[in-house]
Design an enzyme around this catalytic site. Structure first.
Site, short mmCIF file in Angstrom:
data_model
loop_
_atom_site.label_atom_id
_atom_site.label_comp_id
_atom_site.label_asym_id
_atom_site.label_seq_id
_atom_site.Cartn_x
_atom_site.Cartn_y
_atom_site.Cartn_z
CB ILE A 59 -1.02 0.05 1.16
CG1 ILE A 59 -0.33 0.10 2.52
CG2 ILE A 59 -2.01 -1.08 1.08
CD1 ILE A 59 -1.25 0.64 3.60
CE1 TYR A 87 1.00 -5.28 17.72
CE2 TYR A 87 -0.09 -5.53 19.83
CZ TYR A 87 -0.08 -5.73 18.47
OH TYR A 87 -1.13 -6.35 17.87
CD GLU A 123 -3.69 -5.27 21.59
OE1 GLU A 123 -3.16 -6.35 21.37
OE2 GLU A 123 -3.07 -4.31 22.07
NE ARG A 148 -0.59 -5.59 23.74
CZ ARG A 148 -1.09 -6.78 24.04
NH1 ARG A 148 -0.41 -7.59 24.80
NH2 ARG A 148 -2.25 -7.16 23.57
CE1 TYR A 151 -2.43 -3.59 15.57
CE2 TYR A 151 -3.54 -4.14 17.63
CZ TYR A 151 -3.47 -4.21 16.25
OH TYR A 151 -4.43 -4.90 15.55
CE LYS A 155 -5.13 -1.92 13.77
NZ LYS A 155 -5.67 -2.13 12.43
NE ARG A 199 -2.49 -12.41 15.28
CZ ARG A 199 -3.22 -11.87 14.31
NH1 ARG A 199 -4.12 -10.97 14.61
NH2 ARG A 199 -3.05 -12.23 13.05
NE ARG A 224 -6.28 -11.13 24.65
CZ ARG A 224 -5.69 -10.66 25.76
NH1 ARG A 224 -6.31 -10.74 26.93
NH2 ARG A 224 -4.48 -10.12 25.70
CE1 TYR A 298 2.27 -8.75 25.66
CE2 TYR A 298 2.30 -9.53 27.93
CZ TYR A 298 1.71 -9.50 26.68
OH TYR A 298 0.54 -10.20 26.46
C1 UGA Z 1 -4.16 -9.40 19.78
C2 UGA Z 1 -3.36 -8.53 18.86
O1 UGA Z 1 -2.96 -7.35 19.46
C3 UGA Z 1 -4.07 -8.20 17.61
O2 UGA Z 1 -3.80 -9.22 16.70
C4 UGA Z 1 -5.54 -8.05 17.64
O3 UGA Z 1 -5.92 -6.76 17.27
C5 UGA Z 1 -6.21 -8.40 18.92
O4 UGA Z 1 -5.48 -9.07 19.90
C6 UGA Z 1 -7.39 -9.29 18.59
O5 UGA Z 1 -7.18 -10.33 17.99
O6 UGA Z 1 -8.50 -8.91 18.93
P1 UGA Z 1 -3.67 -10.46 22.10
O7 UGA Z 1 -5.02 -11.03 22.28
O8 UGA Z 1 -3.00 -10.03 23.36
O9 UGA Z 1 -3.66 -9.25 21.10
O10 UGA Z 1 -2.71 -11.47 21.32
P2 UGA Z 1 -2.38 -13.01 21.44
O11 UGA Z 1 -1.00 -13.18 20.94
O12 UGA Z 1 -3.42 -13.79 20.78
O13 UGA Z 1 -2.32 -13.29 23.01
C7 UGA Z 1 -3.43 -13.60 23.80
C8 UGA Z 1 -2.95 -13.91 25.19
O14 UGA Z 1 -2.18 -15.12 25.17
C9 UGA Z 1 -2.05 -12.86 25.85
O15 UGA Z 1 -2.39 -12.75 27.20
C10 UGA Z 1 -0.66 -13.44 25.72
O16 UGA Z 1 0.23 -13.00 26.72
C11 UGA Z 1 -0.95 -14.92 25.85
N1 UGA Z 1 0.04 -15.87 25.23
C12 UGA Z 1 0.44 -15.68 23.94
C13 UGA Z 1 0.51 -16.96 25.95
O17 UGA Z 1 0.17 -17.14 27.14
N2 UGA Z 1 1.36 -17.83 25.36
C14 UGA Z 1 1.79 -17.67 24.09
O18 UGA Z 1 2.57 -18.54 23.61
C15 UGA Z 1 1.31 -16.57 23.35
#
Ligand code: UGA
Length: 345
Positions: A59, A87, A123, A148, A151, A155, A199, A224, A298
Site C-alpha cells: 500500500i 509492539y 485492543e 505494548r 499498536y 489504531k 499470536r 480472551r 510488554y
Molecule cells: C491481539 C493482537 O494485538 C491483535 O492481533 C488483535 O488486534 C487483537 O489481539 C485481537 O485479535 O482482537 P492479544 O489477544 O494479546 O492481542 O494477542 P495473542 O497473541 O493472541 O495473546 C493472547 C494472550 O495469550 C495474551 O495474554 C498473551 O500474553 C498470551 N500468550 C500468547 C501466551 O500465554 N502464550 C503464548 O505462547 C502466546
C-alpha cells in the site's frame, strides 16, 4: 442486493492476509461485487473467481491508493502489523503501518466519496475491565514506556481521524473492532513460514506440533473471548451489504460466549490435539513472565468481553460457533499444512 452490485468493486487492502483472505471468500460467495485484492503475497488467498483480481504490491507503492480509490466504491482496510511481540520490539514500524501508511487512504476516500470500512482492533479498549461498548467505554491504555500500547494507540488515533473526517468532511466510514478472531491460516509457524512470536493460536500450535511445552504468559491468567473466522466474516459481509445502516458506526465483532483464560485455551487445545492426532504422552505447560516472553515494555489486557448488541441490531447477526466447535477444524488445518515440514526437521 441491487442490480448495480455486479458493477461495483470492493477493494480489500491486505486481501492476501489472514482476515482479508477469509473475507474475500465470503464476499465472492455472498455478494455480486467485483473484488480487488491488494497485498504483497497471496499464498493464503486460494479462492479463484472471474470477479476476483489480485494486485501484488504494497500500500506504500506510489500511486496505488490513488488508483484503487478511483476504481473501487468500497475500500476495506485490513493491513496491519498486529502481533503483540512487534509492539514493543518494533514500535516505530507498528505506528507507521497502523497509522502513518493509512493516512492517504482516509483523505482519498473523503475526497472521492468512497466508503471506508476500516479494521481496527479490540485492543483500543486496552485495560478497561468491563464489557466493552463501542459508544460508551473509555479506551484505557498504559503509560508510554509500556510499548505494548503503541499498536492500540496508533489504531485509536486512526479511528479518531476517520471519525473526524466523517463528522466534519463527509467521509462515509464504518470501523470494525475484531475481538480475537480464530481460524485456519492465522499467522505462521515460527521457523517454517515466519519469524518471531505470532499470536497465541500459532504459538500453541507450534508447541503441539513440535511436542514442546506450551508457554503460559504470566500463568495464562489473561482472558480472551474468541470468535470464529466464519462468524466474523459473516458479520463483515453483512456490514458491506448494509451501507445505510452501518455508515458512521463503530462496531464490535466478537463472541462474548467464548470467554476463556489462556490456560483454559491451552488445555483445550492439548486435549483436542491428542484426540485428533492420537498423540501419546503428556504435554506440559511452562509459566513465563510477559517480560521474559515478549521483552521489556510488554503489558496485557486482562480480559476482553465485547458488547455485541449493536452488531446484533444492525446486522441481524449472532455468532454461533463455540470454541469447542471451532478448534478441531483449526487444529487439523495446521496439522495438515505443517506436519511434513515439522517432520523433516
Ligand atoms: C491481539 C493482537 O494485538 C491483535 O492481533 C488483535 O488486534 C487483537 O489481539 C485481537 O485479535 O482482537 P492479544 O489477544 O494479546 O492481542 O494477542 P495473542 O497473541 O493472541 O495473546 C493472547 C494472550 O495469550 C495474551 O495474554 C498473551 O500474553 C498470551 N500468550 C500468547 C501466551 O500465554 N502464550 C503464548 O505462547 C502466546
Amino acid at each position: 442486493m441491487t442490480d448495480s452490485d455486479s458493477t461495483k468493486s470492493v477493494c480489500v487492502l491486505g486481501g492476501g492476509g489472514y482476515l482479508g483472505s477469509h473475507l474475500i471468500r465470503g464476499l465472492l460467495e455472498e455478494t455480486e461485487y467485483r473484488v480487488l485484492a491488494v497485498d504483497q503475497t497471496f499464498e493464503k488467498l486460494t479462492v479463484s473467481s472471474p470477479r476476483l483480481k489480485r494486485v501484488q504490491t504494497s500500500i506504500q507503492e506510489p500511486g496505488l491508493l490513488e488508483t484503487v480509490t478511483a476504481d473501487s466504491e468500497i475500500l476495506v482496510s485490513t493491513t496491519a502489523l498486529c502481533t503483540p511481540a512487534l509492539y514493543n520490539q518494533r514500535p516505530v514500524e507498528v505506528i507507521e503501518a497502523n497509522f502513518v501508511d493509512l493516512l492517504p487512504l482516509v483523505s482519498l476516500c473523503t475526497e472521492r466519496g468512497r466508503w471506508l470500512v476500516h479494521f481496527s482492533t479490540s485492543e483500543v479498549y486496552g485495560t478497561f475491565p468491563d464489557e466493552m461498548k463501542e459508544d460508551e467505554s473509555p479506551l484505557v491504555l498504559g503509560p508510554v514506556h509500556k510499548e505494548r500500547w503503541t499498536y492500540a494507540c496508533a489504531k485509536q488515533l486512526l479511528e479518531r481521524l476517520i471519525w473526524a473526517h466523517g463528522q466534519h468532511r463527509g467521509l462515509a466510514f464504518t470501523i470494525v473492532r475484531p475481538f480475537n478472531v480464530f481460524g485456519p491460516r492465522m499467522d505462521y509457524i515460527e521457523g517454517i513460514d515466519g519469524a518471531g512470536i505470532p499470536r497465541v493460536l500459532a504459538c500453541f500450535m507450534r508447541s503441539l506440533l513440535y511436542r514442546e511445552p506450551l508457554q503460559l504468559v504470566d500463568g495464562g491468567r489473561s482472558r480472551r473471548s474468541f470468535v470464529s473466522v466464519g462468524d466474523f466474516t459473516d458479520a463483515v459481509v453483512r456490514i458491506i451489504k448494509r451501507p445505510e445502516r452501518c455508515r458512521g458506526e463503530v462496531i464490535n465483532i466478537g463472541n462474548p460466549q467464548n470467554d476463556v483464560s489462556i490456560r483454559e485455551l491451552a488445555e483445550k487445545m492439548v486435549a483436542i490435539y491428542q484426540s485428533l492426532c492420537g498423540s501419546a504422552g503428556r504435554f506440559s505447560f511452562q509459566n513465563i513472565s510477559g517480560e521474559m516472553f515478549y521483552g521489556p515494555g510488554y503489558d496485557d489486557s486482562p480480559r476482553r468481553i465485547p458488547d455485541i448488541s449493536k452488531a446484533r441490531r444492525l446486522l441481524g447477526w449472532n455468532p454461533r460457533v463455540t470454541l469447542d466447535e471451532m478448534l478441531p477444524d483449526i487444529i487439523l488445518d495446521y496439522v495438515n499444512r505443517y506436519s511434513a515440514a515439522v517432520g523433516s526437521r
